[in-house]
Design a protein around this motif. Structure first.
Motif, PDB file in Angstrom:
ATOM      1  N   ALA A 162      14.681   2.346  12.351  1.00  0.00           N
ATOM      2  CA  ALA A 162      14.459   1.472  11.192  1.00  0.00           C
ATOM      3  C   ALA A 162      13.448   2.091  10.229  1.00  0.00           C
ATOM      4  O   ALA A 162      13.686   2.145   9.010  1.00  0.00           O
ATOM      5  N   ILE A 163      12.334   2.585  10.750  1.00  0.00           N
ATOM      6  CA  ILE A 163      11.307   3.133   9.849  1.00  0.00           C
ATOM      7  C   ILE A 163      11.761   4.486   9.301  1.00  0.00           C
ATOM      8  O   ILE A 163      11.452   4.834   8.157  1.00  0.00           O
ATOM      9  N   ASP A 164      12.549   5.246  10.094  1.00  0.00           N
ATOM     10  CA  ASP A 164      13.134   6.491   9.568  1.00  0.00           C
ATOM     11  C   ASP A 164      14.005   6.189   8.345  1.00  0.00           C
ATOM     12  O   ASP A 164      13.946   6.902   7.334  1.00  0.00           O
ATOM     13  N   ALA A 165      14.812   5.135   8.457  1.00  0.00           N
ATOM     14  CA  ALA A 165      15.710   4.781   7.355  1.00  0.00           C
ATOM     15  C   ALA A 165      14.897   4.417   6.114  1.00  0.00           C
ATOM     16  O   ALA A 165      15.236   4.804   4.991  1.00  0.00           O
ATOM     17  N   GLU A 166      13.792   3.695   6.317  1.00  0.00           N
ATOM     18  CA  GLU A 166      13.000   3.258   5.165  1.00  0.00           C
ATOM     19  C   GLU A 166      12.241   4.417   4.532  1.00  0.00           C
ATOM     20  O   GLU A 166      12.020   4.457   3.321  1.00  0.00           O
ATOM     21  N   LEU A 167      11.849   5.362   5.378  1.00  0.00           N
ATOM     22  CA  LEU A 167      11.050   6.492   4.877  1.00  0.00           C
ATOM     23  C   LEU A 167      11.910   7.665   4.396  1.00  0.00           C
ATOM     24  O   LEU A 167      11.374   8.699   3.996  1.00  0.00           O
ATOM     25  N   ALA A 168      13.220   7.498   4.427  1.00  0.00           N
ATOM     26  CA  ALA A 168      14.109   8.629   4.093  1.00  0.00           C
ATOM     27  C   ALA A 168      13.791   9.219   2.715  1.00  0.00           C
ATOM     28  O   ALA A 168      13.869  10.433   2.528  1.00  0.00           O
ATOM     29  N   ASP A 169      13.435   8.368   1.773  1.00  0.00           N
ATOM     30  CA  ASP A 169      13.164   8.866   0.407  1.00  0.00           C
ATOM     31  C   ASP A 169      11.672   8.950   0.106  1.00  0.00           C
ATOM     32  O   ASP A 169      11.286   9.097  -1.062  1.00  0.00           O
ATOM     33  N   ALA A 170      10.828   8.853   1.136  1.00  0.00           N
ATOM     34  CA  ALA A 170       9.375   8.872   0.889  1.00  0.00           C
ATOM     35  C   ALA A 170       8.933  10.248   0.402  1.00  0.00           C
ATOM     36  O   ALA A 170       9.483  11.276   0.805  1.00  0.00           O
ATOM     37  N   GLY A 208       0.796  -1.239   0.000  1.00  0.00           N
ATOM     38  CA  GLY A 208       0.000   0.000   0.000  1.00  0.00           C
ATOM     39  C   GLY A 208       0.818   1.272   0.000  1.00  0.00           C
ATOM     40  O   GLY A 208       0.259   2.364  -0.064  1.00  0.00           O
ATOM     41  N   VAL A 209       2.138   1.148   0.094  1.00  0.00           N
ATOM     42  CA  VAL A 209       2.975   2.351   0.178  1.00  0.00           C
ATOM     43  C   VAL A 209       3.981   2.462  -0.964  1.00  0.00           C
ATOM     44  O   VAL A 209       4.520   3.543  -1.212  1.00  0.00           O
ATOM     45  N   GLY A 210       4.223   1.369  -1.665  1.00  0.00           N
ATOM     46  CA  GLY A 210       5.243   1.375  -2.711  1.00  0.00           C
ATOM     47  C   GLY A 210       4.634   1.192  -4.089  1.00  0.00           C
ATOM     48  O   GLY A 210       3.531   0.681  -4.236  1.00  0.00           O
ATOM     49  N   THR A 211       5.385   1.615  -5.101  1.00  0.00           N
ATOM     50  CA  THR A 211       4.934   1.393  -6.470  1.00  0.00           C
ATOM     51  C   THR A 211       5.099  -0.071  -6.883  1.00  0.00           C
ATOM     52  O   THR A 211       4.701  -0.470  -7.967  1.00  0.00           O
ATOM     53  N   LYS A 212       5.721  -0.838  -5.995  1.00  0.00           N
ATOM     54  CA  LYS A 212       5.779  -2.296  -6.146  1.00  0.00           C
ATOM     55  C   LYS A 212       5.664  -2.865  -4.734  1.00  0.00           C
ATOM     56  O   LYS A 212       5.846  -2.122  -3.744  1.00  0.00           O
ATOM     57  N   PRO A 213       5.335  -4.149  -4.584  1.00  0.00           N
ATOM     58  CA  PRO A 213       5.344  -4.722  -3.238  1.00  0.00           C
ATOM     59  C   PRO A 213       6.701  -4.401  -2.621  1.00  0.00           C
ATOM     60  O   PRO A 213       7.739  -4.691  -3.215  1.00  0.00           O
ATOM     61  N   TRP A 214       6.687  -3.794  -1.434  1.00  0.00           N
ATOM     62  CA  TRP A 214       7.907  -3.128  -0.977  1.00  0.00           C
ATOM     63  C   TRP A 214       8.725  -4.003  -0.036  1.00  0.00           C
ATOM     64  O   TRP A 214       8.240  -4.449   1.002  1.00  0.00           O
ATOM     65  N   PHE A 215       9.985  -4.202  -0.414  1.00  0.00           N
ATOM     66  CA  PHE A 215      10.918  -4.947   0.431  1.00  0.00           C
ATOM     67  C   PHE A 215      11.781  -3.922   1.165  1.00  0.00           C
ATOM     68  O   PHE A 215      12.637  -3.264   0.555  1.00  0.00           O
ATOM     69  N   PRO A 216      11.581  -3.747   2.485  1.00  0.00           N
ATOM     70  CA  PRO A 216      12.237  -2.658   3.199  1.00  0.00           C
ATOM     71  C   PRO A 216      13.667  -2.992   3.624  1.00  0.00           C
ATOM     72  O   PRO A 216      13.958  -3.250   4.793  1.00  0.00           O
ATOM     73  N   VAL A 217      14.559  -2.915   2.673  1.00  0.00           N
ATOM     74  CA  VAL A 217      15.964  -3.297   2.887  1.00  0.00           C
ATOM     75  C   VAL A 217      16.593  -2.478   4.017  1.00  0.00           C
ATOM     76  O   VAL A 217      17.287  -3.019   4.880  1.00  0.00           O
ATOM     77  N   SER A 218      16.347  -1.149   4.016  1.00  0.00           N
ATOM     78  CA  SER A 218      17.009  -0.274   5.000  1.00  0.00           C
ATOM     79  C   SER A 218      16.538  -0.597   6.416  1.00  0.00           C
ATOM     80  O   SER A 218      17.334  -0.638   7.357  1.00  0.00           O
ATOM     81  N   ALA A 219      15.232  -0.832   6.571  1.00  0.00           N
ATOM     82  CA  ALA A 219      14.700  -1.148   7.904  1.00  0.00           C
ATOM     83  C   ALA A 219      15.265  -2.475   8.407  1.00  0.00           C
ATOM     84  O   ALA A 219      15.643  -2.601   9.592  1.00  0.00           O
TER      85      ALA A 219
END
Ligand code: SF4
Length: 340
Positions: free
Chosen positions: A291-299, A263-274
């Motif tokens: 962890a979520i800050d790292a994943e959302l850095a480019d949101a 629901g958040v990515g343009t593809k099913p999202w694999f959160p590598v940074s988190a």
């Protein structure tokens, strides 16, 4: 609907040497493609019907993996996964999707290849680069409540709608692809989908006339598992945000975390940074935020979907906290945190 012919496939060898027209489309359960044809979004002159593909209707268990035929229905896979503790995440994700009637028709291969539910993609009077390359994107400046915040581009911000694909991504599933030439290749689900960039009409790495034959899911320990889907109503709705997670802790240390976001990515999202931040760390509220800050850095947000970063953060933290408490109390537990 435009006129079209239908060619039925019963066996894998029927695919090789198949005579197809330029606008031919593969069809399985038809739960998405038929809607698109009714709306003139898709206008194939030929349908290659895979729903009677006898060779790929079953699930088999092997020493180190499960093999799921592409024509296994979502209902059959959900029931099978329900009884396999290491696959409980997959069962929860499947059961959160669509309705019983749709899950009875929808197939494993078709689910992975379903198209976005972006409103403008389905409305041929609106600008949509995915439907008509170069026409623009009405979602960028109009209603975009359901749209992505990760992996977006100036040409498309549509999400991928599959819950099952999020779980498959988290579980590190691989896809067996077969070409008309008979050649086969195996591709990780994590490498299958494309971000839109300047070519949003290209959604995955399938080459011309390749088809998904099966999904290979490795046997791995994922600990306590949970798929939480946040949506506007509790049934028959797509995810605004979803979190697929599994957690193994030893003492207070995170030994293994299994993650996927929907629901958040343009593809099913694999959160590598988190995952990188969490793996090996001491479990704490602070490390979850890091962890979520790292994943959302480019949101990036687009107006009506400005709520999504906070919703993702809260859902992620809530799911991980629940898994942590459960795993600490049930040391070697493997399976669903909550039953559906
Ligand atoms: Fe089309 Fe993508 Fe824009 Fe939706 S977000 S209108 S699918 S280009």
């Amino acid at each position: 609907m435009n006129p079209f012919s239908v060619q039925n496939i019963k066996h894998t060898q029927d695919i090789t040497g198949l005579s197809t027209e330029d606008s031919a489309k593969y069809i399985a359960g038809g739960t998405n493609l038929i809607d698109l044809m009714k709306l003139q979004v898709e206008t194939p002159s030929q349908l290659i019907n895979l729903s009677q593909w006898e060779d790929e209707q079953s699930i088999t268990e092997h020493d180190d993996h499960y093999r799921v035929g592409a024509m296994v229905t979502n209902t059959a896979l959900a029931n099978y996964a329900y009884h396999k503790p290491s696959l409980s995440l997959l069962s929860q994700a499947l059961l959160s999707g669509a309705t019983v009637q749709l899950r009875n028709r929808a197939t494993t291969g078709g689910n992975l290849l379903q198209r976005t539910r972006c409103y403008y993609f389905y409305d041929t009077t609106k600008a949509c680069n995915k439907r008509q390359p170069g026409s623009g994107c009405d979602a960028l400046t109009r209603m975009n409540r359901i749209h992505a915040i990760l992996g977006t581009s100036d040409d498309c911000i549509a999400t991928h709608p599959s819950d099952m694909a999020v779980a498959m991504m988290a579980l590190d599933a691989k896809l067996l692809l077969t070409a008309k030439s008979g050649n086969e290749r195996v591709v990780p689900v994590r490498e299958f989908y494309c971000e839109p960039g300047s070519t949003p009409h290209i959604e995955n790495i399938l080459e011309n006339e390749e088809v998904i034959t099966a999904v290979i899911i490795p046997k791995q320990r994922h600990g306590s598992q949970y798929y939480r889907k946040v949506r506007d109503r509790s049934s028959y709705a797509f995810a605004l945000v979803s979190v697929a997670a599994g957690l193994v802790v030893k003492g207070n240390r995170i030994e293994k975390v299994t993650l996927g976001f929907g629901g958040v990515g343009t593809k099913p999202w694999f959160p590598v940074s988190a995952i990188k931040v969490l793996t090996g760390a001491e479990f704490s509220d602070e490390v979850l935020d890091l962890a979520i800050d790292a994943e959302l850095a480019d949101a990036k947000v687009y107006g009506s979907n400005n709520f999504k970063p906070d919703l993702l953060r809260n859902t992620f933290k809530s799911v991980l906290n629940s898994l942590y408490e459960h795993q600490c109390e049930n040391d070697d537990y493997e399976g669903a945190l909550y039953e559906n």
